[in-house]
Design a protein around this motif. Sequence first.
Motif, PDB file in Angstrom:
ATOM      1  N   ALA A 149       0.936  -1.050   0.023  1.00  0.00           N
ATOM      2  CA  ALA A 149      -0.009   0.129   0.070  1.00  0.00           C
ATOM      3  C   ALA A 149       0.866   1.293  -0.142  1.00  0.00           C
ATOM      4  O   ALA A 149       0.576   2.188  -0.666  1.00  0.00           O
ATOM      5  CB  ALA A 149      -1.017  -0.052   1.225  1.00  0.00           C
ATOM      6  N   ASN A 150       2.062   1.294   0.675  1.00  0.00           N
ATOM      7  CA  ASN A 150       2.916   2.289   0.720  1.00  0.00           C
ATOM      8  C   ASN A 150       3.652   2.536  -0.473  1.00  0.00           C
ATOM      9  O   ASN A 150       3.730   3.790  -0.921  1.00  0.00           O
ATOM     10  CB  ASN A 150       4.067   2.132   1.853  1.00  0.00           C
ATOM     11  CG  ASN A 150       3.311   2.377   3.088  1.00  0.00           C
ATOM     12  OD1 ASN A 150       2.300   2.800   3.583  1.00  0.00           O
ATOM     13  ND2 ASN A 150       4.063   1.821   4.269  1.00  0.00           N
ATOM     14  N   ILE A 151       3.914   1.713  -1.145  1.00  0.00           N
ATOM     15  CA  ILE A 151       4.519   1.710  -2.509  1.00  0.00           C
ATOM     16  C   ILE A 151       3.583   2.345  -3.553  1.00  0.00           C
ATOM     17  O   ILE A 151       3.876   3.189  -4.330  1.00  0.00           O
ATOM     18  CB  ILE A 151       4.832   0.506  -3.138  1.00  0.00           C
ATOM     19  CG1 ILE A 151       6.095   0.007  -2.380  1.00  0.00           C
ATOM     20  CG2 ILE A 151       5.360   0.303  -4.557  1.00  0.00           C
ATOM     21  CD1 ILE A 151       6.605  -1.455  -2.452  1.00  0.00           C
ATOM     22  N   THR A 152       2.241   1.733  -3.517  1.00  0.00           N
ATOM     23  CA  THR A 152       1.104   2.168  -4.292  1.00  0.00           C
ATOM     24  C   THR A 152       0.881   3.797  -4.004  1.00  0.00           C
ATOM     25  O   THR A 152       0.867   4.482  -5.018  1.00  0.00           O
ATOM     26  CB  THR A 152      -0.038   1.248  -4.249  1.00  0.00           C
ATOM     27  OG1 THR A 152       0.283   0.011  -4.509  1.00  0.00           O
ATOM     28  CG2 THR A 152      -1.301   1.925  -5.097  1.00  0.00           C
ATOM     29  N   ARG A 153       0.821   4.204  -2.835  1.00  0.00           N
ATOM     30  CA  ARG A 153       0.795   5.207  -2.232  1.00  0.00           C
ATOM     31  C   ARG A 153       1.830   6.401  -2.996  1.00  0.00           C
ATOM     32  O   ARG A 153       1.370   7.431  -3.867  1.00  0.00           O
ATOM     33  CB  ARG A 153       0.639   5.524  -0.831  1.00  0.00           C
ATOM     34  CG  ARG A 153      -0.025   7.024  -0.475  1.00  0.00           C
ATOM     35  CD  ARG A 153      -0.490   6.724   1.025  1.00  0.00           C
ATOM     36  NE  ARG A 153      -1.476   6.146   1.527  1.00  0.00           N
ATOM     37  CZ  ARG A 153      -1.409   4.823   2.142  1.00  0.00           C
ATOM     38  NH1 ARG A 153      -0.278   4.465   2.232  1.00  0.00           N
ATOM     39  NH2 ARG A 153      -2.670   4.277   2.484  1.00  0.00           N
ATOM     40  N   LYS A 154       2.982   6.096  -2.849  1.00  0.00           N
ATOM     41  CA  LYS A 154       4.130   6.768  -3.379  1.00  0.00           C
ATOM     42  C   LYS A 154       3.953   6.954  -5.072  1.00  0.00           C
ATOM     43  O   LYS A 154       4.346   8.112  -5.169  1.00  0.00           O
ATOM     44  CB  LYS A 154       5.516   6.248  -2.734  1.00  0.00           C
ATOM     45  CG  LYS A 154       5.794   6.418  -1.339  1.00  0.00           C
ATOM     46  CD  LYS A 154       6.859   5.889  -1.027  1.00  0.00           C
ATOM     47  CE  LYS A 154       7.037   5.970   0.683  1.00  0.00           C
ATOM     48  NZ  LYS A 154       8.528   5.313   1.010  1.00  0.00           N
ATOM     49  N   LEU A 155       3.668   5.860  -5.512  1.00  0.00           N
ATOM     50  CA  LEU A 155       3.712   5.902  -6.777  1.00  0.00           C
ATOM     51  C   LEU A 155       2.522   7.112  -7.486  1.00  0.00           C
ATOM     52  O   LEU A 155       2.753   7.810  -8.188  1.00  0.00           O
ATOM     53  CB  LEU A 155       3.357   4.634  -7.395  1.00  0.00           C
ATOM     54  CG  LEU A 155       4.584   3.688  -7.570  1.00  0.00           C
ATOM     55  CD1 LEU A 155       3.971   2.433  -7.960  1.00  0.00           C
ATOM     56  CD2 LEU A 155       5.595   4.133  -8.617  1.00  0.00           C
ATOM     57  N   LEU A 156       1.492   6.931  -6.785  1.00  0.00           N
ATOM     58  CA  LEU A 156       0.231   7.583  -7.267  1.00  0.00           C
ATOM     59  C   LEU A 156       0.400   9.110  -6.646  1.00  0.00           C
ATOM     60  O   LEU A 156      -0.124  10.094  -7.552  1.00  0.00           O
ATOM     61  CB  LEU A 156      -1.097   6.909  -6.660  1.00  0.00           C
ATOM     62  CG  LEU A 156      -1.322   5.499  -7.244  1.00  0.00           C
ATOM     63  CD1 LEU A 156      -2.573   5.085  -6.503  1.00  0.00           C
ATOM     64  CD2 LEU A 156      -1.647   5.720  -8.762  1.00  0.00           C
ATOM     65  N   GLN A 157       0.808   9.156  -5.754  1.00  0.00           N
ATOM     66  CA  GLN A 157       1.044  10.771  -5.022  1.00  0.00           C
ATOM     67  C   GLN A 157       2.139  11.303  -5.973  1.00  0.00           C
ATOM     68  O   GLN A 157       1.994  12.758  -5.978  1.00  0.00           O
ATOM     69  CB  GLN A 157       1.622  10.630  -3.635  1.00  0.00           C
ATOM     70  CG  GLN A 157       0.466  10.440  -2.584  1.00  0.00           C
ATOM     71  CD  GLN A 157       0.931  10.251  -1.359  1.00  0.00           C
ATOM     72  OE1 GLN A 157       2.096  10.089  -1.196  1.00  0.00           O
ATOM     73  NE2 GLN A 157       0.264  10.577  -0.184  1.00  0.00           N
ATOM     74  N   SER A 158       2.977  10.720  -6.578  1.00  0.00           N
ATOM     75  CA  SER A 158       3.886  11.399  -7.580  1.00  0.00           C
ATOM     76  C   SER A 158       3.303  11.891  -8.768  1.00  0.00           C
ATOM     77  O   SER A 158       3.793  12.643  -9.458  1.00  0.00           O
ATOM     78  CB  SER A 158       4.882  10.317  -8.219  1.00  0.00           C
ATOM     79  OG  SER A 158       4.622   9.470  -9.083  1.00  0.00           O
ATOM     80  N   ILE A 159       2.046  11.396  -8.927  1.00  0.00           N
ATOM     81  CA  ILE A 159       1.212  11.952 -10.154  1.00  0.00           C
ATOM     82  C   ILE A 159      -0.065  12.762  -9.868  1.00  0.00           C
ATOM     83  O   ILE A 159      -0.846  12.687 -10.565  1.00  0.00           O
ATOM     84  CB  ILE A 159       0.939  10.782 -11.288  1.00  0.00           C
ATOM     85  CG1 ILE A 159       0.249   9.446 -10.600  1.00  0.00           C
ATOM     86  CG2 ILE A 159       2.483  10.341 -11.819  1.00  0.00           C
ATOM     87  CD1 ILE A 159      -0.251   8.515 -11.351  1.00  0.00           C
ATOM     88  N   GLY A 160       0.016  13.043  -8.685  1.00  0.00           N
ATOM     89  CA  GLY A 160      -1.513  13.678  -8.131  1.00  0.00           C
ATOM     90  C   GLY A 160      -1.627  13.312  -6.675  1.00  0.00           C
ATOM     91  O   GLY A 160      -0.805  13.316  -5.903  1.00  0.00           O
ATOM     92  N   THR A 161      -2.863  13.426  -6.584  1.00  0.00           N
ATOM     93  CA  THR A 161      -3.256  13.049  -5.165  1.00  0.00           C
ATOM     94  C   THR A 161      -3.771  11.625  -5.003  1.00  0.00           C
ATOM     95  O   THR A 161      -4.007  10.959  -6.064  1.00  0.00           O
ATOM     96  CB  THR A 161      -4.547  13.695  -4.879  1.00  0.00           C
ATOM     97  OG1 THR A 161      -5.729  13.508  -5.589  1.00  0.00           O
ATOM     98  CG2 THR A 161      -4.064  15.199  -4.819  1.00  0.00           C
ATOM     99  N   CYS A 162      -3.863  10.931  -3.876  1.00  0.00           N
ATOM    100  CA  CYS A 162      -4.038   9.514  -3.721  1.00  0.00           C
ATOM    101  C   CYS A 162      -4.762   9.375  -2.622  1.00  0.00           C
ATOM    102  O   CYS A 162      -4.392   9.573  -1.272  1.00  0.00           O
ATOM    103  CB  CYS A 162      -2.880   8.767  -3.946  1.00  0.00           C
ATOM    104  SG  CYS A 162      -3.123   6.993  -3.497  1.00  0.00           S
ATOM    105  N   GLU A 163      -5.673   8.327  -2.429  1.00  0.00           N
ATOM    106  CA  GLU A 163      -6.466   8.189  -1.280  1.00  0.00           C
ATOM    107  C   GLU A 163      -6.843   6.573  -1.207  1.00  0.00           C
ATOM    108  O   GLU A 163      -7.190   6.135  -2.236  1.00  0.00           O
ATOM    109  CB  GLU A 163      -7.789   8.895  -1.280  1.00  0.00           C
ATOM    110  CG  GLU A 163      -7.632  10.484  -0.944  1.00  0.00           C
ATOM    111  CD  GLU A 163      -8.804  10.934  -0.716  1.00  0.00           C
ATOM    112  OE1 GLU A 163      -9.464  10.684   0.164  1.00  0.00           O
ATOM    113  OE2 GLU A 163      -9.019  12.433  -1.239  1.00  0.00           O
ATOM    114  N   GLU A 164      -7.011   5.716  -0.118  1.00  0.00           N
ATOM    115  CA  GLU A 164      -7.341   4.368  -0.072  1.00  0.00           C
ATOM    116  C   GLU A 164      -8.650   4.596   0.328  1.00  0.00           C
ATOM    117  O   GLU A 164      -9.204   5.425   1.255  1.00  0.00           O
ATOM    118  CB  GLU A 164      -6.559   3.685   1.067  1.00  0.00           C
ATOM    119  CG  GLU A 164      -6.872   2.279   1.376  1.00  0.00           C
ATOM    120  CD  GLU A 164      -6.029   1.429   2.248  1.00  0.00           C
ATOM    121  OE1 GLU A 164      -6.303   0.036   2.183  1.00  0.00           O
ATOM    122  OE2 GLU A 164      -5.138   2.239   2.795  1.00  0.00           O
ATOM    123  N   VAL A 165      -9.582   3.778  -0.412  1.00  0.00           N
ATOM    124  CA  VAL A 165     -10.889   3.783  -0.298  1.00  0.00           C
ATOM    125  C   VAL A 165     -11.301   2.400  -0.245  1.00  0.00           C
ATOM    126  O   VAL A 165     -10.664   1.259  -0.369  1.00  0.00           O
ATOM    127  CB  VAL A 165     -11.861   4.282  -1.563  1.00  0.00           C
ATOM    128  CG1 VAL A 165     -11.462   5.854  -1.813  1.00  0.00           C
ATOM    129  CG2 VAL A 165     -11.298   3.433  -2.653  1.00  0.00           C
TER     130      VAL A 165
END
Length: 276
Positions: A149-165
Amino acid sequence: MSGKLLRIGFIGGGKMAQAMAKGFISAGLAKGETIIGSCHPSDLASLQAFKDLGAESITENIPVVEKSEVVIVSVKPHIVPIALGDLKNSGIDAGKLFLSVAMGVTTCQLEQLLPKEARVIRVMPNTPALVQSGASVFVKGTAATDNDANITRKLLQSIGTCEEVMEPWMDAVTALSGSGPAYVYIFIEALADGGVKMGLPRDLAYRLAAQTVMGAGKMVRDTKQHPGVLKDDVTSPGGSTATGLHFLEERGLRSAVIGAIEAATERCKEVAKTGH
């Protein structure tokens, strides 16, 4: 992941894959040479787009998994079973993190298609990821770890905002932020057309319309004030804004936008059930 470039693979090389790949490179999380993408042999444009990034561009899926730490599944929903079909009994080490951006394909469905050692996270980004202004959400599968989840969050935050739902929200998220840029593009075009009708040069009208929409979005996001309060701040008694708002209310703008989200959500549910 600090300071380490990820080896990222894409199964499917369409617009979303290209946007994400460019975003990851721009953010310094990957380089062209650490990215590999597989595309259908007939999709010459996507094959070339990955080559233009300096990435490896191929027509087979198994090497993508073999060469990557994170595998992003970015094909159309009905193609997912075909694209992943070769992996389950291939004998390759599929104990990788798989991120899927396929609309309507659940984490449970993905886990059934992949080898049991695979870890799955379902993601819904949007195309403004190309300019590092994406709005992404993700849902963890049963085997995905907190580190995944942390890797996913960092990847997605690098291209904008990111939230777990939660997964039941994904269809509505897809309808809102996944499809939402298309609605906004139409609104920008309409704003500019209105300006042109009233005598503005078209290039100026587009620049003003785009900046106005971007600025209004940042006001809502950054001030955390209710959009209605911000709208009231712009609306002087008897002024031009009040007149324009009255016109939009008479034409049912709010109802049309709400209806678009509802219709798009139902379409996502249909895709989840039928696969197309």
